[in-house]
Scaffold this motif. Structure first.
Motif, PDB file in Angstrom:
ATOM      1  N   PRO A  48       0.814  -1.226   0.000  1.00 51.66           N
ATOM      2  CA  PRO A  48       0.000   0.000   0.000  1.00 51.66           C
ATOM      3  C   PRO A  48       0.840   1.265   0.000  1.00 51.66           C
ATOM      4  N   TRP A  49       2.032   1.211   0.600  1.00 49.02           N
ATOM      5  CA  TRP A  49       2.895   2.391   0.603  1.00 49.02           C
ATOM      6  C   TRP A  49       3.360   2.718  -0.806  1.00 49.02           C
ATOM      7  N   ARG A  50       3.757   1.692  -1.563  1.00 49.65           N
ATOM      8  CA  ARG A  50       4.198   1.926  -2.937  1.00 49.65           C
ATOM      9  C   ARG A  50       3.041   2.451  -3.796  1.00 49.65           C
ATOM     10  N   GLN A  51       1.860   1.916  -3.584  1.00 49.65           N
ATOM     11  CA  GLN A  51       0.703   2.392  -4.336  1.00 49.65           C
ATOM     12  C   GLN A  51       0.361   3.828  -3.981  1.00 49.65           C
ATOM     13  N   ALA A  52       0.522   4.176  -2.703  1.00 52.99           N
ATOM     14  CA  ALA A  52       0.227   5.552  -2.284  1.00 52.99           C
ATOM     15  C   ALA A  52       1.219   6.535  -2.898  1.00 52.99           C
ATOM     16  N   LEU A  53       2.481   6.138  -2.966  1.00 48.19           N
ATOM     17  CA  LEU A  53       3.489   7.045  -3.530  1.00 48.19           C
ATOM     18  C   LEU A  53       3.262   7.282  -5.009  1.00 48.19           C
ATOM     19  N   HIS A  54       2.891   6.228  -5.743  1.00 50.12           N
ATOM     20  CA  HIS A  54       2.705   6.391  -7.185  1.00 50.12           C
ATOM     21  C   HIS A  54       1.414   7.146  -7.511  1.00 50.12           C
ATOM     22  N   SER A  55       0.602   7.413  -6.507  1.00 46.86           N
ATOM     23  CA  SER A  55      -0.612   8.192  -6.754  1.00 46.86           C
ATOM     24  C   SER A  55      -0.335   9.697  -6.766  1.00 46.86           C
ATOM     25  N   LYS A  71       9.924   8.701   4.272  1.00 51.89           N
ATOM     26  CA  LYS A  71      10.049   7.253   4.151  1.00 51.89           C
ATOM     27  C   LYS A  71       8.810   6.563   4.697  1.00 51.89           C
ATOM     28  N   ARG A  72       8.810   5.244   4.628  1.00 54.81           N
ATOM     29  CA  ARG A  72       7.655   4.450   5.047  1.00 54.81           C
ATOM     30  C   ARG A  72       7.407   4.592   6.544  1.00 54.81           C
ATOM     31  N   PRO A  73       6.169   4.433   6.991  1.00 55.74           N
ATOM     32  CA  PRO A  73       5.912   4.423   8.438  1.00 55.74           C
ATOM     33  C   PRO A  73       6.643   3.301   9.154  1.00 55.74           C
ATOM     34  N   GLU A  74       6.934   2.185   8.449  1.00 54.12           N
ATOM     35  CA  GLU A  74       7.661   1.078   9.070  1.00 54.12           C
ATOM     36  C   GLU A  74       9.104   1.432   9.402  1.00 54.12           C
ATOM     37  N   ASP A  75       9.609   2.516   8.810  1.00 54.13           N
ATOM     38  CA  ASP A  75      10.993   2.934   9.046  1.00 54.13           C
ATOM     39  C   ASP A  75      11.101   3.994  10.144  1.00 54.13           C
ATOM     40  N   ILE A  76      10.099   4.082  11.009  1.00 54.21           N
ATOM     41  CA  ILE A  76      10.102   5.119  12.038  1.00 54.21           C
ATOM     42  C   ILE A  76      11.235   4.924  13.037  1.00 54.21           C
ATOM     43  N   SER A  77      11.814   3.731  13.089  1.00 53.70           N
ATOM     44  CA  SER A  77      12.929   3.502  14.013  1.00 53.70           C
ATOM     45  C   SER A  77      14.171   4.311  13.641  1.00 53.70           C
ATOM     46  N   GLU A  78      14.209   4.889  12.440  1.00 53.41           N
ATOM     47  CA  GLU A  78      15.345   5.714  12.062  1.00 53.41           C
ATOM     48  C   GLU A  78      15.413   6.990  12.899  1.00 53.41           C
ATOM     49  N   VAL A  79      14.283   7.413  13.461  1.00 50.26           N
ATOM     50  CA  VAL A  79      14.305   8.559  14.371  1.00 50.26           C
ATOM     51  C   VAL A  79      15.091   8.205  15.632  1.00 50.26           C
ATOM     52  N   ARG A 131       3.481  13.773  10.562  1.00 42.99           N
ATOM     53  CA  ARG A 131       2.252  13.213   9.997  1.00 42.99           C
ATOM     54  C   ARG A 131       1.835  14.019   8.770  1.00 42.99           C
ATOM     55  N   PHE A 132       1.227  13.284   7.809  1.00 46.92           N
ATOM     56  CA  PHE A 132       0.736  13.909   6.585  1.00 46.92           C
ATOM     57  C   PHE A 132      -0.686  13.431   6.342  1.00 46.92           C
ATOM     58  N   ARG A 133      -1.574  14.409   6.167  1.00 44.53           N
ATOM     59  CA  ARG A 133      -2.970  14.045   5.936  1.00 44.53           C
ATOM     60  C   ARG A 133      -3.142  13.319   4.621  1.00 44.53           C
ATOM     61  N   ALA A 134      -2.342  13.674   3.622  1.00 41.45           N
ATOM     62  CA  ALA A 134      -2.456  13.006   2.326  1.00 41.45           C
ATOM     63  C   ALA A 134      -2.023  11.548   2.389  1.00 41.45           C
ATOM     64  N   LEU A 135      -1.273  11.170   3.423  1.00 41.92           N
ATOM     65  CA  LEU A 135      -0.843   9.782   3.620  1.00 41.92           C
ATOM     66  C   LEU A 135      -1.643   9.120   4.729  1.00 41.92           C
ATOM     67  N   ASP A 136      -2.933   9.461   4.791  1.00 44.30           N
ATOM     68  CA  ASP A 136      -3.861   8.880   5.777  1.00 44.30           C
ATOM     69  C   ASP A 136      -3.444   9.194   7.206  1.00 44.30           C
ATOM     70  N   GLY A 137      -2.742  10.283   7.410  1.00 40.08           N
ATOM     71  CA  GLY A 137      -2.357  10.678   8.750  1.00 40.08           C
ATOM     72  C   GLY A 137      -1.321   9.797   9.404  1.00 40.08           C
ATOM     73  N   GLN A 138      -0.601   9.001   8.628  1.00 36.73           N
ATOM     74  CA  GLN A 138       0.400   8.112   9.193  1.00 36.73           C
ATOM     75  C   GLN A 138       1.647   8.895   9.607  1.00 36.73           C
ATOM     76  N   LEU A 139       2.272   8.396  10.675  1.00 38.70           N
ATOM     77  CA  LEU A 139       3.507   9.017  11.152  1.00 38.70           C
ATOM     78  C   LEU A 139       4.678   8.449  10.358  1.00 38.70           C
ATOM     79  N   ASN A 189       3.832   8.701  19.784  1.00 39.40           N
ATOM     80  CA  ASN A 189       3.504   7.522  18.976  1.00 39.40           C
ATOM     81  C   ASN A 189       4.005   6.235  19.614  1.00 39.40           C
ATOM     82  N   GLN A 190       5.093   6.283  20.358  1.00 38.46           N
ATOM     83  CA  GLN A 190       5.645   5.097  21.006  1.00 38.46           C
ATOM     84  C   GLN A 190       5.029   4.808  22.362  1.00 38.46           C
TER      85      GLN A 190
END
Length: 482
Positions: free
Chosen positions: A143-150, A236-244, A265-273, A445-446
């Motif tokens: 879904p992340w790749r599909q969201a980016l290509h949109s 980057k992806r929400p799954e990569d939040i550990s980079e913070v 957070r970005f509203r265009a990305l469904d509010g994901q962190l 978030n944590q």
């Protein structure tokens, strides 16, 4: 009518009395009989009691087995309800032990060596091709790749109406000493800047990401189209939040090699962190500058000759541009995070999971061939080729102490004094809490203080393991210039 109502109760009471009286007369008659007859009757009564007791036990076992059988069936029926734990474990420190996955092919019939070698090569190529198809199929449904290509419109990610201020909070007069003023300014810029343009980036051996350019940071008069003047970021992806977390750990250890990373957070990305990293156009891979891929055997050779530590290296050593101390710093950093994707892309130093990319792509099968092992994400700046830049700093908190990747420390004979002193001083937890509190989005978030403490627990355990490794192997702790 009253007689009719009372009569059934009276009849039952009379029947009970008559039964008890008859049973009592029967017992008196038996007791008056001979001793042999009484003994025989007592033995018969005992046998009858044991028989009833055995029937009761057998019936209980049968019901218990039936219940377990139903539970076993329910657990294997997809979609069936199953008991769940009321409490949710945020980090699993002691996971269940699993046997290493058998990745090599099964036994083959004996044949001539040439034919066996051909079959082996064909099997490896087929498995590698199947792994690439599996990963490509999974990426197509990502879904992340599909969201980016949109994002086909330049301003589709504009969030001017939702970004009211910076999420970077500093309540004291001074920021944490390990964060420079440039770090604080960059963090505030990434957390509240207005996004002007968006481009989709798909780097090799990495997940796709968004490159955003602020309205003031895009230099239209530059000779290179799209070049940023220090005012661009990468989403980057929400799954990569550990980079913070990795960015703050890098600053606390005094390494200062990671790019500034915050959460937003970005509203265009469904509010994901999502983690947002500063984009540096001067960063290039070491392989590009040396016109070839960096392999594990070459890396071990560089460690042996201590390239650039004793002056200009000899030509026959085939040293790269990086200083010898850079490898000592990055190994300490990656070991605490258990980030194998830089120095151990093939997952040769630990037991990988079946869903890991090194297993799906077949990299793990090449662990026995060191000439095929390659390093990845080894980058530096064009104007500073001696120092590494840490990118894609994923932290794996779910790997227990019995499955740590000690291959990351292979060939390392010394470690930086500043970083090791932080691990020995017992100030790691306090510093991480103070530093991570600055990023409000990541902190909340944590799960606040409780969730952050669980992350730090994992790092502290690995720090103790690293200190024991240093003492056991006689690793030298030396001063390394920044």
């Amino acid at each position: 009518m009253e007689k009719h109502l009372v009569r059934p109760g009276m009849r039952a009471h009379t029947l009970v009395l008559l039964t008890c009286f008859s049973f009592w007369r029967f017992l008196r008659s038996l007791w008056r009989s001979s001793r042999s007859r009484r003994a025989l009757l007592l033995a018969f009564a005992c046998l009858l009691y044991l028989f009833c007791l055995e029937l009761w036990i057998i019936r209980g076992d049968h019901d218990r087995n039936l219940t377990e059988g139903r539970r076993w069936m329910l657990e294997r029926i997809p979609g069936s309800p199953s008991p769940t734990r009321s409490n949710v474990v945020y980090i699993t420190l002691k996971t269940k032990k699993h046997k290493p996955s058998i990745l090599r092919a099964t036994l083959r019939p004996k044949s001539r060596r040439k034919k066996a070698r051909n079959v082996k090569n064909q099997s490896r190529e087929a498995d590698h091709h199947h792994g690439e198809e599996t990963l490509r199929h999974a990426e197509s449904r990502d879904p992340w790749r599909q969201a980016l290509h949109s994002f086909y419109k330049p301003r589709q990610l504009s969030d001017d109406d939702e970004n009211t201020g910076s999420s970077i909070r500093i309540y004291s007069q001074k920021s944490p000493p390990w964060l420079s003023q440039a770090d604080i300014d960059t963090m505030r810029f990434l957390s509240k800047c207005r996004i002007g343009r968006v481009e989709v980036l798909e780097p090799e051996n990495a997940s796709p990401m968004l490159l955003f350019k602020s309205g003031r940071g895009f230099n239209r008069s530059s000779a290179h189209t799209g070049e940023c003047d220090g005012r661009c970021g990468v989403i980057k992806r929400p799954e990569d939040i550990s980079e913070v977390f990795a960015f703050h750990l890098d600053r606390i250890l005094g390494l200062n090699r990671s790019l500034v990373t915050i959460s937003r957070r970005f509203r265009a990305l469904d509010g994901q962190l999502c983690p947002v990293t500063l984009f540096d156009p001067s960063v290039v891979t070491v392989a590009e500058s040396s016109s070839g891929s960096l392999r594990w055997s070459s890396y071990q050779t560089w460690l042996q000759y201590r390239c650039w530590q004793r002056g200009v290296p000899k030509p026959e050593w085939s040293c790269g541009s990086l200083h010898h101390h850079e490898w000592s710093k990055v190994t300490l950093f990656d070991f605490l995070l258990q980030n194998h994707q830089r120095l151990d892309r093939n997952c040769c130093g630990f037991r990988p999971r079946p869903q890991d990319s090194c297993v799906q792509l077949g990299y793990h099968r090449d662990c026995g061939h060191e000439d095929k092992l390659e390093l990845s994400h080894i980058v530096h700046r064009k104007n500073d080729p001696r120092r590494l830049v840490y990118v894609n700093n994923h932290a794996f908190f779910d790997r227990d102490e019995e499955n740590l990747d000690f291959r990351l420390l292979e060939g390392i004979k010394e470690l930086p004094e500043v970083a090791v002193s932080v691990l020995r001083s017992q100030r790691l937890r306090q510093n991480l809490l103070q530093s991570l509190f600055v990023d409000e989005q990541f902190w909340e978030n944590q799960g606040g203080r409780r969730g952050i403490d669980k992350l730090i627990d994992v790092i502290e355990r690995r720090a103790r393991v690293l200190l024991r490794y240093i003492n056991a192997h006689g690793i030298n702790i030396i001063t390394m210039n920044s």
